[in-house]
Enzyme design. Structure first.
Site, PDB file in Angstrom:
ATOM      1  N   HIS A 124       2.488   3.186  -5.490  1.00 51.98           N
ATOM      2  CA  HIS A 124       1.756   2.937  -4.419  1.00 51.98           C
ATOM      3  C   HIS A 124       0.724   3.830  -3.755  1.00 51.98           C
ATOM      4  O   HIS A 124      -0.128   3.728  -2.929  1.00 51.98           O
ATOM      5  CB  HIS A 124       2.626   1.987  -3.447  1.00 51.98           C
ATOM      6  CG  HIS A 124       3.253   3.060  -2.287  1.00 51.98           C
ATOM      7  ND1 HIS A 124       4.887   3.134  -2.588  1.00 51.98           N
ATOM      8  CD2 HIS A 124       3.029   3.607  -1.521  1.00 51.98           C
ATOM      9  CE1 HIS A 124       5.245   3.949  -1.709  1.00 51.98           C
ATOM     10  NE2 HIS A 124       4.302   4.235  -1.202  1.00 51.98           N
ATOM     11  N   ASP A 142       8.392   1.913  -8.842  1.00 51.65           N
ATOM     12  CA  ASP A 142       7.362   2.380  -7.935  1.00 51.65           C
ATOM     13  C   ASP A 142       6.982   4.089  -8.378  1.00 51.65           C
ATOM     14  O   ASP A 142       7.671   4.685  -7.828  1.00 51.65           O
ATOM     15  CB  ASP A 142       7.683   2.291  -6.484  1.00 51.65           C
ATOM     16  CG  ASP A 142       6.488   2.672  -5.545  1.00 51.65           C
ATOM     17  OD1 ASP A 142       5.340   3.101  -5.996  1.00 51.65           O
ATOM     18  OD2 ASP A 142       6.780   2.914  -4.310  1.00 51.65           O
ATOM     19  N   GLN A 184       6.441   7.172   7.396  1.00 51.06           N
ATOM     20  CA  GLN A 184       5.021   7.107   7.024  1.00 51.06           C
ATOM     21  C   GLN A 184       4.658   8.636   6.501  1.00 51.06           C
ATOM     22  O   GLN A 184       4.729   9.403   7.116  1.00 51.06           O
ATOM     23  CB  GLN A 184       4.133   6.598   7.704  1.00 51.06           C
ATOM     24  CG  GLN A 184       4.068   5.043   7.742  1.00 51.06           C
ATOM     25  CD  GLN A 184       5.200   4.376   8.486  1.00 51.06           C
ATOM     26  OE1 GLN A 184       5.869   4.865   9.284  1.00 51.06           O
ATOM     27  NE2 GLN A 184       5.803   3.386   7.911  1.00 51.06           N
ATOM     28  N   GLY A 185       3.917   8.822   5.269  1.00 52.38           N
ATOM     29  CA  GLY A 185       3.473  10.080   4.771  1.00 52.38           C
ATOM     30  C   GLY A 185       4.447  10.655   3.694  1.00 52.38           C
ATOM     31  O   GLY A 185       4.209  11.824   3.116  1.00 52.38           O
ATOM     32  N   ASP A 186       5.706  10.344   3.762  1.00 50.50           N
ATOM     33  CA  ASP A 186       6.620  10.718   3.031  1.00 50.50           C
ATOM     34  C   ASP A 186       6.647  10.298   1.206  1.00 50.50           C
ATOM     35  O   ASP A 186       7.148  10.599   0.394  1.00 50.50           O
ATOM     36  CB  ASP A 186       8.066  10.921   3.337  1.00 50.50           C
ATOM     37  CG  ASP A 186       8.285  11.965   4.881  1.00 50.50           C
ATOM     38  OD1 ASP A 186       7.506  13.091   4.536  1.00 50.50           O
ATOM     39  OD2 ASP A 186       8.995  11.555   5.413  1.00 50.50           O
ATOM     40  N   SER A 187       5.978   8.980   1.420  1.00 49.62           N
ATOM     41  CA  SER A 187       6.139   8.357   0.029  1.00 49.62           C
ATOM     42  C   SER A 187       5.746   9.405  -1.018  1.00 49.62           C
ATOM     43  O   SER A 187       4.728  10.076  -1.192  1.00 49.62           O
ATOM     44  CB  SER A 187       4.916   7.302   0.150  1.00 49.62           C
ATOM     45  OG  SER A 187       5.596   6.188   0.625  1.00 49.62           O
TER      46      SER A 187
END
Length: 406
Positions: A91, A144, A235-238
């Site tokens: 993603h 993913d 959020q931001g660690d994906s």
């Protein structure tokens, strides 16, 4: 009645090409950038409850930046798995169901503080998304995973990938470590310096129960978090790493091997009680990633054309009992596609009619149409919808337009 074998006909009237949505519903902003939009299943990409660390302890960690337009870009993490290859979340490299061009992907390795200028930057030259990842979802989930090939060798050591044989090292109760530059609280700010945290692995059964997913899906992920919350990725660690140590229970330090067991994928908010994070289970994608790293031509060819067709539709008007024209365009496609249509009471509502075209080649920028006879019983406001499937098996998201019958 299902109408069979409708021909796809060029339509000469000009059709305005609709602009793309400026931002993904779930994107991960750079430290000074935009916050993620709300969602029922917000993806989590940065460390909450973490402690400062350095790239000396995480030499393989990378940033993955996607720059599409001035208003559409985001930042993720990744792990170097070979000299020119980075493993990240799918993603992180998908926008509105389409794989981001490699030219828009870049990042840095060997940098602890994002405000500094040390480390080495890289530019992507190829990107591959796992073929079983649901690109139209816009979320994390099973498979993913994506592999980025860089233009030059990365001057950092790679991390080994966990396999099925390593399952005892990421079984329930094992301690895992995560790292990233993400938000330090749910809805808060990102960290310019790299943060890390330890998390216990959660069993598949508990993960499925707490996160409301089928157990077969949980078994394809690695779940980690504390029952009380407080520590998590956000959020931001994906795309970033979840690591375990193999052989730590033996007295011989030579047995110790650090393994990449998970890829930060998704979760509900960040660091909430009884809400562990879900990570792509690396063991489910390790063989596929290995073939890409080895340069296997067949595997790269499989992902050479991953983008689905991108249709745009025109609103339509018709009269009961008469034929009408439904006009559309397939942007950027030259391969043969097959369109499936439906007439609905509203978008996502009851389907009243279905029909399809035969496969036909689309000329770029050309408008096409199908002819459909409106039943005499139809009257009022509806929508007509379509999906388009190309020769590679890629299917577009469902698109709909207004349909007025009077």
């Amino acid at each position: 009645m299902r109408v069979q074998s409708l021909a796809k006909m060029p339509y000469s009237a000009a059709m305005k090409f609709l602009p793309r949505v400026a931002m993904l519903g779930l994107v991960f902003a750079v430290v000074a950038g935009l916050s993620a939009a709300a969602s029922a299943q917000p993806l989590r990409p940065r460390i909450v409850g973490g402690q400062p660390t350095t790239v000396a302890d995480w030499p393989f960690i990378a940033t993955v930046e996607a720059d599409l337009t001035r208003d559409n870009g985001w930042s993720c993490g990744g792990s170097v798995i070979a000299a020119r290859y980075i493993l990240t979340a799918a993603h992180c490299v998908v926008d509105a169901g389409r794989v981001v061009p490699a030219s828009a992907l870049h990042g840095v390795v060997g940098r602890t503080d994002l405000a500094a200028d040390d480390g080495a930057t890289y530019q992507a030259v190829r990107v591959a998304v796992h073929p079983q990842y649901n690109r139209t979802s816009g979320d994390g989930g099973t498979y993913d995973a994506a592999v980025i090939e860089t233009a030059a060798d990365l001057p950092v050591p790679p991390i080994a990938l966990a396999t099925v044989a390593d399952a005892p090292y990421y079984a329930a109760g094992a301690v895992a470590r995560v790292a990233g530059w993400g938000l330090t609280s749910d809805g808060g700010n990102g960290s310019e310096v790299l943060l890390q945290a330890e998390l216990p692995i959660v069993s598949d059964a508990d993960c499925a129960s707490e996160m409301g997913v089928p157990q077969r899906e949980a078994a394809l992920m690695v779940c980690a978090g504390y029952p009380a919350g407080g520590v998590d990725t956000c959020q931001g660690d994906s795309g970033g790493p979840l690591t375990v140590v193999a052989g730590a229970e033996t007295p011989d330090p030579a047995d110790d091997r650090r393994l990449l067991a998970g890829i930060v994928s998704w979760g509900y908010k960040c660091a909430q009680p009884n809400s562990p994070g879900l990570y792509t289970r690396v063991a489910t994608v390790v063989d596929w990633a290995g073939l890409l790293v080895a340069g296997d031509p067949a595997t790269w060819q499989q992902v050479a054309d991953q983008n689905p067709p991108l249709p745009t539709l025109r609103s339509a008007r018709g009269r009961p009992g008469y034929k009408m024209r439904l006009s559309f365009r397939i942007a950027g496609e030259t391969d043969a596609t097959r369109e499936s249509f439906s007439i609905r009471r509203r978008k996502g509502g009851t389907v009243l009619r279905r029909f399809s075209t035969e496969a036909g080649v689309n000329a770029p920028g050309e408008d096409y149409s199908v002819s459909w006879r409106v039943p005499a019983s139809f009257w009022g406001r509806y929508v007509w919808c379509m999906t388009s499937k190309d020769a590679s098996g890629n299917v577009s998201p469902l698109k709909c337009a207004a349909l007025l019958v009077y």
